[in-house]
Design a protein around this motif. Sequence first.
Motif, PDB file in Angstrom:
ATOM      1  N   UNK A 174      47.649  57.301  39.339  1.00 15.09           N
ATOM      2  CA  UNK A 174      46.336  57.687  39.823  1.00 15.09           C
ATOM      3  C   UNK A 174      45.265  57.245  38.837  1.00 15.09           C
ATOM      4  N   UNK A 175      44.153  56.698  39.348  1.00 14.07           N
ATOM      5  CA  UNK A 175      43.101  56.205  38.456  1.00 14.07           C
ATOM      6  C   UNK A 175      42.286  57.346  37.861  1.00 14.07           C
ATOM      7  N   UNK A 176      41.664  57.063  36.724  1.00 24.33           N
ATOM      8  CA  UNK A 176      40.760  58.021  36.111  1.00 24.33           C
ATOM      9  C   UNK A 176      39.405  57.936  36.809  1.00 24.33           C
ATOM     10  N   UNK A 177      38.566  58.940  36.598  1.00 23.93           N
ATOM     11  CA  UNK A 177      37.281  59.010  37.310  1.00 23.93           C
ATOM     12  C   UNK A 177      36.410  57.787  37.031  1.00 23.93           C
ATOM     13  N   UNK A 178      36.367  57.347  35.759  1.00 30.95           N
ATOM     14  CA  UNK A 178      35.525  56.193  35.440  1.00 30.95           C
ATOM     15  C   UNK A 178      36.034  54.921  36.114  1.00 30.95           C
ATOM     16  N   UNK A 179      37.364  54.827  36.333  1.00 30.37           N
ATOM     17  CA  UNK A 179      37.921  53.673  37.030  1.00 30.37           C
ATOM     18  C   UNK A 179      37.556  53.695  38.513  1.00 30.37           C
ATOM     19  N   UNK A 180      37.581  54.881  39.096  1.00 29.40           N
ATOM     20  CA  UNK A 180      37.184  55.022  40.502  1.00 29.40           C
ATOM     21  C   UNK A 180      35.723  54.623  40.670  1.00 29.40           C
ATOM     22  N   UNK A 183      35.331  50.852  40.358  1.00 31.75           N
ATOM     23  CA  UNK A 183      35.841  50.212  41.566  1.00 31.75           C
ATOM     24  C   UNK A 183      34.821  50.285  42.699  1.00 31.75           C
ATOM     25  N   UNK A 184      34.240  51.465  42.901  1.00 33.13           N
ATOM     26  CA  UNK A 184      33.246  51.667  43.958  1.00 33.13           C
ATOM     27  C   UNK A 184      32.013  50.805  43.723  1.00 33.13           C
ATOM     28  N   UNK A 185      31.575  50.722  42.470  1.00 33.60           N
ATOM     29  CA  UNK A 185      30.387  49.930  42.135  1.00 33.60           C
ATOM     30  C   UNK A 185      30.608  48.450  42.437  1.00 33.60           C
ATOM     31  N   UNK A 186      31.783  47.939  42.059  1.00 32.57           N
ATOM     32  CA  UNK A 186      32.096  46.527  42.299  1.00 32.57           C
ATOM     33  C   UNK A 186      32.113  46.218  43.796  1.00 32.57           C
ATOM     34  N   UNK A 187      32.761  47.073  44.575  1.00 38.83           N
ATOM     35  CA  UNK A 187      32.840  46.855  46.021  1.00 38.83           C
ATOM     36  C   UNK A 187      31.451  46.924  46.656  1.00 38.83           C
ATOM     37  N   UNK A 188      30.666  47.926  46.277  1.00 40.15           N
ATOM     38  CA  UNK A 188      29.311  48.080  46.850  1.00 40.15           C
ATOM     39  C   UNK A 188      28.431  46.893  46.502  1.00 40.15           C
ATOM     40  N   UNK A 189      28.543  46.423  45.261  1.00 39.50           N
ATOM     41  CA  UNK A 189      27.737  45.272  44.826  1.00 39.50           C
ATOM     42  C   UNK A 189      28.122  44.022  45.607  1.00 39.50           C
ATOM     43  N   UNK A 190      29.411  43.826  45.806  1.00 37.66           N
ATOM     44  CA  UNK A 190      29.879  42.669  46.570  1.00 37.66           C
ATOM     45  C   UNK A 190      29.316  42.703  47.991  1.00 37.66           C
ATOM     46  N   UNK A 191      29.422  43.860  48.634  1.00 34.52           N
ATOM     47  CA  UNK A 191      28.944  43.997  50.011  1.00 34.52           C
ATOM     48  C   UNK A 191      27.437  43.739  50.103  1.00 34.52           C
ATOM     49  N   UNK A 192      26.702  44.220  49.103  1.00 31.56           N
ATOM     50  CA  UNK A 192      25.244  44.086  49.113  1.00 31.56           C
ATOM     51  C   UNK A 192      24.814  42.628  48.961  1.00 31.56           C
ATOM     52  N   UNK A 193      25.440  41.911  48.035  1.00 33.38           N
ATOM     53  CA  UNK A 193      25.011  40.548  47.727  1.00 33.38           C
ATOM     54  C   UNK A 193      25.670  39.478  48.595  1.00 33.38           C
TER      55      UNK A 193
END
Length: 203
Positions: A174-180, A183-193
Amino acid sequence: MNRLAYQLIVDKKIKRQIAILSVLSSQKYPATLEDLSEHIGASERTISNDIYQLIEIAPPEVKIKITPKIGITLVCDPSFLISDFILELAENNPVFEILDNLFNGVVETIEDYSERLFISESTLRQKLLVLKKVLREYQLELSLTPLALTGDEINIRCFFFSYYRNSSNKSFMMPEENQVNLHSTVIDTFKKHENGSLYSDYR
């Protein structure tokens, strides 16, 4: 258990027993010794011995029934996953322990493993041939002094991803909170750009 983890099992008997369970769990009708022998590539006598040992060591939720002139069937309690029994059979595979240590950056020699696993150095070297063969598929090599994976970083990452993806329950780290959050930031940034979609998970 995925294909890669199965390839890395060094004990031939355990490998046959896992194959027997896999075949029986996927069969809609009873399988004969002849069927199993042909599918697994071992004699009917060897398969028969493996089945009787499985009957002895199987947990209460797993029943292997032999019906004369009809065949062999596997019956499991609905709440029990046959994969749990398969993982239990494979858990003492020394290659799995070595890979876990390599992944976690533990540096040990063959002598270290030989002493801790109660396996002679020559036997351990033989078992590691299985790992070396699989690593070649990923364009990687196994250094023995000390034990380490050598090759391109991207191939090492690909190998460990494939190995841990479905190989065992222990692999579901299971990932740690900072890893989650990362991960969310990278996915959101990809979708946005990129105005696109991307499927991913924490592995």
